[in-house]
Design an enzyme around this catalytic site. Structure first.
Site, PDB file in Angstrom:
ATOM      1  CG  HIS A 138      36.856  52.265  38.337  1.00  0.00           C
ATOM      2  ND1 HIS A 138      38.029  52.964  38.521  1.00  0.00           N
ATOM      3  CD2 HIS A 138      36.430  51.930  39.575  1.00  0.00           C
ATOM      4  CE1 HIS A 138      38.292  53.057  39.803  1.00  0.00           C
ATOM      5  NE2 HIS A 138      37.339  52.429  40.475  1.00  0.00           N
ATOM      6  CE  LYS A 159      37.245  48.984  41.944  1.00  0.00           C
ATOM      7  NZ  LYS A 159      36.521  49.716  43.010  1.00  0.00           N
ATOM      8  CG  ASP A 177      42.099  54.148  38.979  1.00  0.00           C
ATOM      9  OD1 ASP A 177      41.019  54.023  39.597  1.00  0.00           O
ATOM     10  OD2 ASP A 177      42.481  55.226  38.504  1.00  0.00           O
ATOM     11  NE  ARG A 243      22.790  28.967  49.440  1.00  0.00           N
ATOM     12  CZ  ARG A 243      23.297  29.178  50.657  1.00  0.00           C
ATOM     13  NH1 ARG A 243      23.405  30.414  51.121  1.00  0.00           N
ATOM     14  NH2 ARG A 243      23.676  28.175  51.418  1.00  0.00           N
TER      15      ARG A 243
END
Length: 311
Positions: A138, A159, A177, A243
């Site tokens: 997906h 998304k 999808d 980070r």
């Protein structure tokens, strides 16, 4: 995914020389290709008739030195009902006995102008990709600056909306999808859309849109290598996100691992720009430029110089 003889005709190098629609519907079940050299001499002990039989200059030359009767007998043994197709390379002449054997055993014949080795490589590569086992995941697969980026995340995270924004920024949609992924080799993943979803994007509140119709052919791509995965998740103040870019995480699909980056989503962040930067940064690392290492080197150098001053 099944491959039929007629699918090979989509390759521009091949033309049909013998066979009706029924023969073109035969399935090709293996990507292995046979060069029937020993078989031309009459040795059929380990013959694999279920493979594509490719005849090049060597096989053809030997065949043409035979008498018409012997040539017909050898070809009758070589052409079997389970043989999907026989392909002649270098645009070589097809002898009458071969047409007769193909007619008797009901096997299609294709021909190409290409050299035998090049034709063998092209067909093997095509069959490897078509016959490879697919794994459906997906997400949204985008081509960003030539990099295949798989965008994943929880349902409703945005998304498809991110994919649409990337299309507007000049990148190309591969699949939305459901992404069908297969291993092209031991280290390479390839992705493509489900046929029913090709070129389509589902946007909540808008519905299904046809990206090719709205943005043109340059906005879509039929398939792409999958080189990096991006996982979108809701921003959580209690969770620590990378980070510096030195925390490596991987996604495994079909036995192949690719790097995965987690990107926190919150109001005000331009996720499409962040994903663009992630794709470019990955490409830079592949070319030997690592911003994290450069930062660490600068930091180490700064600490060393400060220590010297205090001494």
């Amino acid at each position: 995914m099944s491959v039929k003889v007629k699918d090979l005709l989509k390759m521009s190098r091949l033309s049909q020389e013998y066979g009706d629609k029924v023969l073109l519907e035969k399935e090709i079940k293996t990507s292995d290709i046979s060069r029937p050299g020993l078989e031309m001499t009459g040795y059929f002990d380990f013959y694999t008739p279920e493979r594509i039989q490719l005849i090049g200059m060597k096989e053809w030359s030997y065949l043409m030195k035979m008498s018409s009767h012997n040539r017909h007998q050898v070809l009758l043994k070589m052409f079997q009902p389970e043989t999907p197709v026989v392909i002649i390379a270098r645009n070589l002449e097809i002898p009458k006995e071969m047409i007769d054997a193909a007619d008797e055993k009901q096997v299609a014949i294709l021909r190409s102008k290409a050299s035998t080795s090049r034709l063998s490589g092209e067909i093997s590569s095509y069959l490897d990709s078509r016959l490879a086992e697919r794994t459906s995941v997906h997400g949204v697969l985008m081509d960003i600056y030539g990099m295949g980026v798989l965008i994943q995340g929880d349902s409703g995270i945005g998304k498809s909306e991110t994919g649409l924004e990337l299309v507007k920024r000049g990148h190309r949609l591969v699949a939305d999808d459901r992404v069908d992924i297969y291993a092209k080799d031991e280290v390479t993943l390839w992705g493509e859309p489900a046929e029913i979803l090709r070129h389509l994007l589902e946007i909540r509140g808008v519905g299904i849109i046809d990206v090719m119709s709205l943005y043109g052919a340059s906005a879509v791509k039929d398939s792409s290598q999958v080189q990096i995965a991006v996982y979108l998740e809701n921003y959580d103040t209690q969770k620590t996100f990378d980070r510096l870019g030195n925390d490596t995480e991987e996604l495994e699909v079909a036995g192949v691992r690719i790097p995965r980056i987690r990107i926190p989503v919150k109001t005000g962040r331009n996720i499409s720009v962040v994903i663009e930067a992630a794709a470019m940064n990955y490409r830079a690392k592949q070319m030997g430029y690592d911003a994290t290492k450069i930062f660490e080197e600068r930091l180490t150098d700064l600490i060393s110089r400060n220590e010297v001053k205090h001494d």
